[in-house]
Every structure is written in structure tokens, then in C-alpha cells.
Design a protein around this motif. Structure first.
Motif, short mmCIF file in Angstrom:
data_model
loop_
_atom_site.label_atom_id
_atom_site.label_comp_id
_atom_site.label_asym_id
_atom_site.label_seq_id
_atom_site.Cartn_x
_atom_site.Cartn_y
_atom_site.Cartn_z
N LEU A 1 4.93 -6.38 -7.27
CA LEU A 1 4.36 -7.34 -6.31
C LEU A 1 5.22 -8.60 -6.19
CD1 LEU A 1 0.53 -6.98 -6.99
CD2 LEU A 1 1.91 -5.95 -5.17
N THR A 2 5.95 -8.97 -7.25
CA THR A 2 6.87 -10.11 -7.14
C THR A 2 7.98 -9.79 -6.15
OG1 THR A 2 8.05 -9.27 -9.09
CG2 THR A 2 6.40 -11.00 -9.44
N GLN A 3 8.46 -8.54 -6.15
CA GLN A 3 9.49 -8.12 -5.20
C GLN A 3 8.93 -8.07 -3.78
OE1 GLN A 3 10.49 -4.40 -7.31
NE2 GLN A 3 12.57 -5.20 -7.51
N GLN B 1 -7.14 -0.09 -5.85
CA GLN B 1 -7.89 0.84 -5.03
C GLN B 1 -7.04 2.07 -4.71
OE1 GLN B 1 -8.92 -1.51 -1.62
NE2 GLN B 1 -10.52 -2.66 -2.69
N ARG B 2 -5.75 1.86 -4.54
CA ARG B 2 -4.85 2.97 -4.22
C ARG B 2 -4.68 3.93 -5.40
NH1 ARG B 2 1.45 1.74 -3.61
NH2 ARG B 2 1.19 1.70 -5.87
N PRO C 1 -3.38 -8.36 -3.19
CA PRO C 1 -2.43 -7.26 -3.36
C PRO C 1 -2.72 -6.42 -4.60
CG PRO C 1 -1.27 -9.28 -2.81
CD PRO C 1 -2.69 -9.66 -3.05
N SER C 2 -3.07 -7.06 -5.71
CA SER C 2 -3.34 -6.29 -6.93
C SER C 2 -4.60 -5.45 -6.78
CB SER C 2 -3.46 -7.24 -8.14
OG SER C 2 -4.49 -8.19 -7.93
N GLN C 3 -5.61 -5.97 -6.09
CA GLN C 3 -6.83 -5.19 -5.86
C GLN C 3 -6.55 -3.98 -4.97
OE1 GLN C 3 -9.21 -8.42 -4.30
NE2 GLN C 3 -10.48 -8.50 -6.17
N ASN D 1 0.80 -1.23 0.00
CA ASN D 1 0.00 0.00 0.00
C ASN D 1 0.83 1.27 0.00
OD1 ASN D 1 -2.61 0.94 -0.24
ND2 ASN D 1 -2.95 1.12 1.95
N ALA D 2 2.10 1.20 0.43
CA ALA D 2 2.87 2.44 0.58
C ALA D 2 4.11 2.49 -0.28
CB ALA D 2 3.24 2.63 2.05
N SER D 3 4.36 1.48 -1.11
CA SER D 3 5.55 1.49 -1.96
C SER D 3 5.16 1.29 -3.41
CB SER D 3 6.53 0.39 -1.53
OG SER D 3 6.14 -0.87 -2.07
#
Length: 270
Positions: free
Chosen positions: A232-234, A265-266, A259-261, A226-228
């Protein structure tokens, strides 16, 4: 940013609802735009823009980040570095107002001096590196923030001694490197006890090594997703998952969203 300099900015353009969020260290959240809702075992609180919220460590909570138009949701989250807190209490403890403080609540409008000190800390932290003079300057700014809050008698839970139980010690060790292939024996050795003693002590605290490892990894995962801007693989690898699909499944099971959702949203308007 280094792990021991934990100031994160959270933004979202869509409403976010996250279940079972682990709070491993006491958090100070400053909402700048939108609203945060906090649901715990003891109640529900609303934190509108301009308000601050303190969430004590050692619990699992549900949070809702509600955007406002225009601009979405925008908040700073500051975790409480244990080493900084210990030095603050050792240096200034006798001068701090005695706890509990009257009319102290989790949500409050911060004193102007505290707002100014947070801005100073925000300016210093991005360039600070652990062990450097930059980190020392950041800690000094953080002390100014804490002393401003203490003077206004706000955020009392920020000044309480951190937990000293075995669970907290295990989480502290795991948090140094959530990506490591940790075994219970590694942690037992770090705490100068046998693996059997560690299992017994954790069982007495109604938890287990695997539960604590998952808590630490999911707490780190939520922050990174959410903050970086990391891929997502990393993020999965940084949280100890070699399989991105297994990481996504574990994240969804924990928080109720993949995570992708959460990234969608972000970053994307509703």
C-alpha cells in the motif's frame, strides 16, 4: 501491465460496497463468479455470473461486489483504450451496425464468439508491452472481441466516440503519470492554452483541475488496491501521495472503505 493495456482481474472473498467510483473510460466487465451490482443516477443493474456489463465513461457510480460460495467474487474489467477505439472506428466504422441498437442494455449474456475472443485477449495481454508486437497482437485480439460484440449488437456504448471536452483531455494527460506533482500550468501547456483559459474552460464544464487530478488518482488507486499485490505504500506513491496515512484517509473518504479494509475483503473470508 502497461497503462494502455488495461485488463484487470478483480477478486473478493467478502462483500464489497464502493461509493463514488469514477469511470474515466468506458468499462466492459465480465463477471465469472458472484454478482456485481451497479447503481447510477439512472438506475440499478444486477450482473450475475456469466453476464457482462458495460459502464459508459464520464460518470461516478456506486458498485457492490457480492461473492458466491464457494469461490467468492471474480470478474475481469477491460477499459476502452482510446487509441484502439479510434483505429477500430477508422478501419471498420462503415461496416458496424448503426447506433442505437435495439434492445441494447448495460447487462447482457455475451455471444459465444465474444466469450472466445475475450479468452484470447486474456491470454495475450499479460505478456504484452506497450509499443511491442505483443501489444499489436493484443490490439488485434481486442478488435476481434469488439467485432464479435458488434455482430451480436451487444455493448453499444463501447463503440461510441470518446468524449472530446477539455475535462476528458485533461484526464487523459494526467493518467499518463498520476504520481507526478502536476500543476495546472503543466496541463495548460500540453493543451496549448494559458492557465487562465484552462481554468475558465473547466469551470464552464462545472469542474476544476484539482477535481480532475483527484478523480484520476482515485481511479488508479482503486485498481491498484483491489487488483494488484503492490504494498500500500507503493500504491500511495504511484497515485501521488507521499504520505500513506493521507492516502488512506483520502481513499476512505472517497470510497467509504480504507485501502487495508478493501484488501482484507479481497483476501480474507468473512
Amino acid at each position: 501491465m502497461q497503462r494502455d493495456l488495461p485488463l484487470f482481474i478483480f477478486r473478493s472473498l467478502q462483500r464489497q460496497r464502493l461509493a463514488q467510483v469514477p469511470v474515466l473510460s468506458t468499462l466492459l466487465i465480465a463477471v465469472e463468479h458472484g454478482e456485481k451490482q451497479l447503481i447510477t443516477a439512472s438506475g440499478r443493474w444486477h450482473c450475475p455470473a456469466g453476464s457482462w456489463l458495460v459502464i459508459p465513461a464520464g460518470q461516478t457510480v456506486e458498485i457492490v461486489n457480492q461473492p458466491a460460495a464457494p469461490g467468492g467474487y471474480h470478474a475481469w474489467t477491460l477499459a476502452q483504450p482510446q487509441a484502439w477505439l479510434q483505429r477500430l472506428l477508422a478501419q471498420y466504422g462503415p461496416q458496424l451496425p448503426a447506433l442505437p441498437w435495439p434492445q441494447d442494455t448495460p447487462v447482457f449474456r455475451p455471444a459465444p464468439a465474444a466469450v472466445a475472443e475475450l479468452a484470447r485477449l486474456q491470454a495475450l495481454l499479460p505478456q504484452a508491452q506497450a509499443g511491442s508486437l505483443g501489444a499489436a497482437r493484443a490490439e488485434h485480439a481486442w478488435q476481434g472481441l469488439m467485432l464479435a460484440l458488434a455482430e451480436a449488437r451487444q455493448g453499444a456504448d463501447l463503440f461510441r466516440q470518446p468524449r472530446q471536452d477539455v475535462s476528458a483531455q485533461v484526464q487523459s494527460l494526467l493518467a499518463f503519470d498520476p504520481a507526478r506533482d502536476w500543476q495546472a500550468g503543466d496541463i495548460a501547456a500540453g493543451l496549448a492554452m494559458s492557465s487562465a483559459t484552462l481554468r475558465r474552460r473547466l469551470a464552464a464544464e462545472a469542474t476544476s483541475f484539482s477535481t480532475l487530478l483527484n478523480e484520476v488518482r482515485m481511479e488508479r488507486a482503486l485498481g491498484l488496491v483491489n487488483a494488484s499485490q503492490q504494498a500500500l505504500t507503493q500504491v500511495a506513491a504511484a497515485c501521488g501521495y507521499q504520505s500513506p496515512s493521507r492516502f488512506s484517509a483520502a481513499f476512505r473518504q472517497r470510497f467509504g472503505v480504507s485501502p487495508s479494509q478493501l484488501r482484507q475483503q479481497r483476501d480474507q473470508p468473512a
